[in-house]
Design a protein around this motif. Structure first.
Motif, mmCIF file in Angstrom:
data_model
loop_
_atom_site.group_PDB
_atom_site.id
_atom_site.type_symbol
_atom_site.label_atom_id
_atom_site.label_comp_id
_atom_site.label_asym_id
_atom_site.label_seq_id
_atom_site.Cartn_x
_atom_site.Cartn_y
_atom_site.Cartn_z
ATOM 1 N N MET A 111 -2.117 -58.386 -1.625
ATOM 2 C CA MET A 111 -2.916 -59.515 -2.086
ATOM 3 C C MET A 111 -2.229 -60.155 -3.288
ATOM 4 S SD MET A 111 -6.677 -59.506 -3.865
ATOM 5 C CE MET A 111 -7.316 -58.343 -2.687
ATOM 6 N N VAL A 112 -1.951 -61.455 -3.185
ATOM 7 C CA VAL A 112 -1.281 -62.165 -4.275
ATOM 8 C C VAL A 112 -2.345 -62.692 -5.231
ATOM 9 C CG1 VAL A 112 0.294 -64.029 -4.886
ATOM 10 C CG2 VAL A 112 0.602 -62.795 -2.723
ATOM 11 N N LEU A 113 -2.306 -62.230 -6.476
ATOM 12 C CA LEU A 113 -3.315 -62.615 -7.455
ATOM 13 C C LEU A 113 -2.922 -63.922 -8.136
ATOM 14 C CD1 LEU A 113 -4.165 -59.223 -9.241
ATOM 15 C CD2 LEU A 113 -5.228 -60.259 -7.217
ATOM 16 N N ALA A 114 -3.691 -64.957 -7.843
ATOM 17 C CA ALA A 114 -3.539 -66.270 -8.475
ATOM 18 C C ALA A 114 -4.843 -67.016 -8.250
ATOM 19 C CB ALA A 114 -2.366 -67.048 -7.888
ATOM 20 N N PRO A 115 -5.373 -67.674 -9.265
ATOM 21 C CA PRO A 115 -6.650 -68.371 -9.092
ATOM 22 C C PRO A 115 -6.551 -69.627 -8.246
ATOM 23 C CG PRO A 115 -5.775 -68.800 -11.284
ATOM 24 C CD PRO A 115 -4.882 -67.773 -10.652
ATOM 25 N N ALA A 120 -6.859 -64.691 -1.708
ATOM 26 C CA ALA A 120 -8.098 -63.918 -1.754
ATOM 27 C C ALA A 120 -8.800 -64.020 -3.095
ATOM 28 C CB ALA A 120 -7.799 -62.459 -1.421
ATOM 29 N N LEU A 121 -8.027 -64.025 -4.194
ATOM 30 C CA LEU A 121 -8.668 -64.063 -5.504
ATOM 31 C C LEU A 121 -9.477 -65.338 -5.683
ATOM 32 C CD1 LEU A 121 -9.140 -62.751 -8.242
ATOM 33 C CD2 LEU A 121 -7.042 -63.847 -9.064
ATOM 34 N N ALA A 122 -8.954 -66.461 -5.226
ATOM 35 C CA ALA A 122 -9.693 -67.728 -5.347
ATOM 36 C C ALA A 122 -11.027 -67.665 -4.615
ATOM 37 C CB ALA A 122 -8.854 -68.878 -4.818
ATOM 38 N N PRO A 165 -15.715 -67.323 -7.259
ATOM 39 C CA PRO A 165 -17.045 -67.951 -7.396
ATOM 40 C C PRO A 165 -18.205 -66.963 -7.441
ATOM 41 C CG PRO A 165 -15.678 -69.244 -5.916
ATOM 42 C CD PRO A 165 -14.929 -67.976 -6.193
ATOM 43 N N PRO A 166 -18.318 -66.022 -6.476
ATOM 44 C CA PRO A 166 -19.451 -65.100 -6.584
ATOM 45 C C PRO A 166 -19.364 -64.183 -7.802
ATOM 46 C CG PRO A 166 -17.994 -64.459 -4.774
ATOM 47 C CD PRO A 166 -17.573 -65.814 -5.216
ATOM 48 N N PHE A 167 -18.163 -63.754 -8.170
ATOM 49 C CA PHE A 167 -18.042 -62.876 -9.338
ATOM 50 C C PHE A 167 -18.404 -63.627 -10.617
ATOM 51 C CE2 PHE A 167 -16.133 -59.920 -6.489
ATOM 52 C CZ PHE A 167 -16.204 -58.687 -7.117
ATOM 53 N N ARG A 168 -18.045 -64.901 -10.706
ATOM 54 C CA ARG A 168 -18.405 -65.684 -11.894
ATOM 55 C C ARG A 168 -19.913 -65.897 -11.989
ATOM 56 N NH1 ARG A 168 -13.117 -69.609 -11.420
ATOM 57 N NH2 ARG A 168 -11.929 -68.643 -13.136
ATOM 58 N N LEU A 186 -5.556 -65.141 -14.940
ATOM 59 C CA LEU A 186 -6.763 -65.905 -15.245
ATOM 60 C C LEU A 186 -6.801 -66.397 -16.688
ATOM 61 C CD1 LEU A 186 -9.407 -63.684 -13.406
ATOM 62 C CD2 LEU A 186 -8.408 -65.833 -12.602
ATOM 63 N N ALA A 187 -5.735 -66.086 -17.438
ATOM 64 C CA ALA A 187 -5.642 -66.493 -18.853
ATOM 65 C C ALA A 187 -6.877 -66.036 -19.628
ATOM 66 C CB ALA A 187 -5.464 -68.013 -18.969
ATOM 67 N N ARG A 188 -7.254 -64.774 -19.421
ATOM 68 C CA ARG A 188 -8.389 -64.179 -20.131
ATOM 69 C C ARG A 188 -7.835 -63.192 -21.149
ATOM 70 N NH1 ARG A 188 -13.486 -66.332 -18.698
ATOM 71 N NH2 ARG A 188 -14.392 -64.322 -19.253
ATOM 72 N N PRO A 189 -8.006 -63.423 -22.456
ATOM 73 C CA PRO A 189 -7.438 -62.520 -23.458
ATOM 74 C C PRO A 189 -8.074 -61.143 -23.408
ATOM 75 C CG PRO A 189 -8.934 -64.103 -24.487
ATOM 76 C CD PRO A 189 -8.760 -64.534 -23.063
#
Length: 305
Positions: A165-169, A173-175, A179-182, A299-302
């Motif tokens: 799974m390639v993680l990128a917003p 799959a991550l995209a 929405p539901p996780f947010r 996700l640029a989350r510190p």
């Protein structure tokens, strides 16, 4: 003059766009394969379902073949499965034949593949030497990789990168999960015990760059991070990174009803404990080896203090 031009298919996809930006920033000329009329000299039209690919006049150092219809674009109806097969198998076969006819030949061919080849394997530790599994995805990936036979016979160095799974917003799959996780309604799928493998998009671009430049890397390479996690842990970490609860389990029966049994069982509910053995043996250093750091990066989350 040393040839440095790279031919990229799937140039407008999640990985292709980032790869081209990386190559161009490094000063490497790129020719993009596009499924429409070219808009500039750096594009070549290809419609692999309707005829040969015209690569006349190109002197290539490398080919990075990323094209293929999205596995998660819709339910796996007979029509969708036929599209998934033709976009990968026929497209690869035609492009490999066209590249194999070039003189001079490129130095390396890198082809996207998928860890879906291993199938649902429970707790088994999987490496590049593990046997294929059974099901639609394993059969598809085996034929996809075999379709590069013309370029293998031509003697070009070939690398099959089996993506996790390639993680990128921006997509993948991550995209779809965001929405539901947010909203605070995300959580594990089914039992949550299934192993999920993943790789951050920046690390995947670095893997492709390494295979372009490291002549000792050939054959199958698992393009996954070493920090494989269970699905329930993936959900927990994603919720923590987003600052949202993530405990609402989606029952396996609901996923099978929504996606169809075959698609649900071979994607979201499938367990693949895949190890990037070839990359680790080659000394590749992951910038994002662990899931939380990778998610915070893309996700640029510190990090929390």
């Amino acid at each position: 003059m040393t040839r440095s031009r790279v031919l990229v298919s799937g140039s407008h996809g999640l990985v292709g766009t980032a790869l081209i930006a990386h190559l161009e920033a490094a000063g490497r000329p790129v020719t993009r394969l596009v499924r429409r009329a070219p808009r500039d000299a750096a594009e070549r039209e290809w419609r692999p379902e309707s005829g040969p690919v015209d690569l006349s006049g190109l002197e290539l150092d490398a080919v990075v073949h990323l094209a293929g219809a999205n596995l998660a674009a819709g339910r796996w109806t007979p029509r969708q499965k036929a599209l998934l097969r033709s976009s990968r198998i026929e497209g690869t076969r035609r492009l490999a034949a066209a590249v194999a006819s070039l003189d001079p030949l490129p130095r390396v061919w890198i082809s996207a593949s998928a860890v879906g080849l291993y199938g649902d394997r429970g707790e088994e530790q999987l490496t590049e030497t593990s046997a294929p599994g059974s099901g639609f995805l394993p059969d598809l990936v085996q034929e996809w990789e075999s379709a590069a036979a013309p370029i293998v016979r031509a003697g070009v160095r070939v690398v099959w990168l089996r993506f996790g799974m390639v993680l990128a917003p921006q997509g993948g799959a991550l995209a779809k999960l965001l929405p539901p996780f947010r909203l605070g309604i995300g959580g594990p799928f089914g039992s949550g015990r299934q192993w999920w493998n993943w790789i951050s998009r920046p690390d995947l671009i670095a893997v492709i760059d390494a295979t372009l430049n490291q002549a000792t890397l050939s054959g199958v390479v698992n393009a996954v991070a070493p920090g494989c996690v269970r699905n329930r842990e993936f959900a927990r970490v994603l919720g923590r990174v987003l600052g949202r609860p993530a405990f609402l389990t989606v029952p396996a029966a609901a996923l099978r009803l929504l996606l169809g049994r075959e698609m649900a069982d071979e994607t979201l509910l499938s367990s693949g404990r895949v190890e990037p053995r070839r990359l680790m043996d080659a000394g590749f250093r992951f910038a994002d080896p662990e899931l939380e750091g990778a998610l915070r990066h893309v996700l640029a989350r510190p990090s929390r203090a």
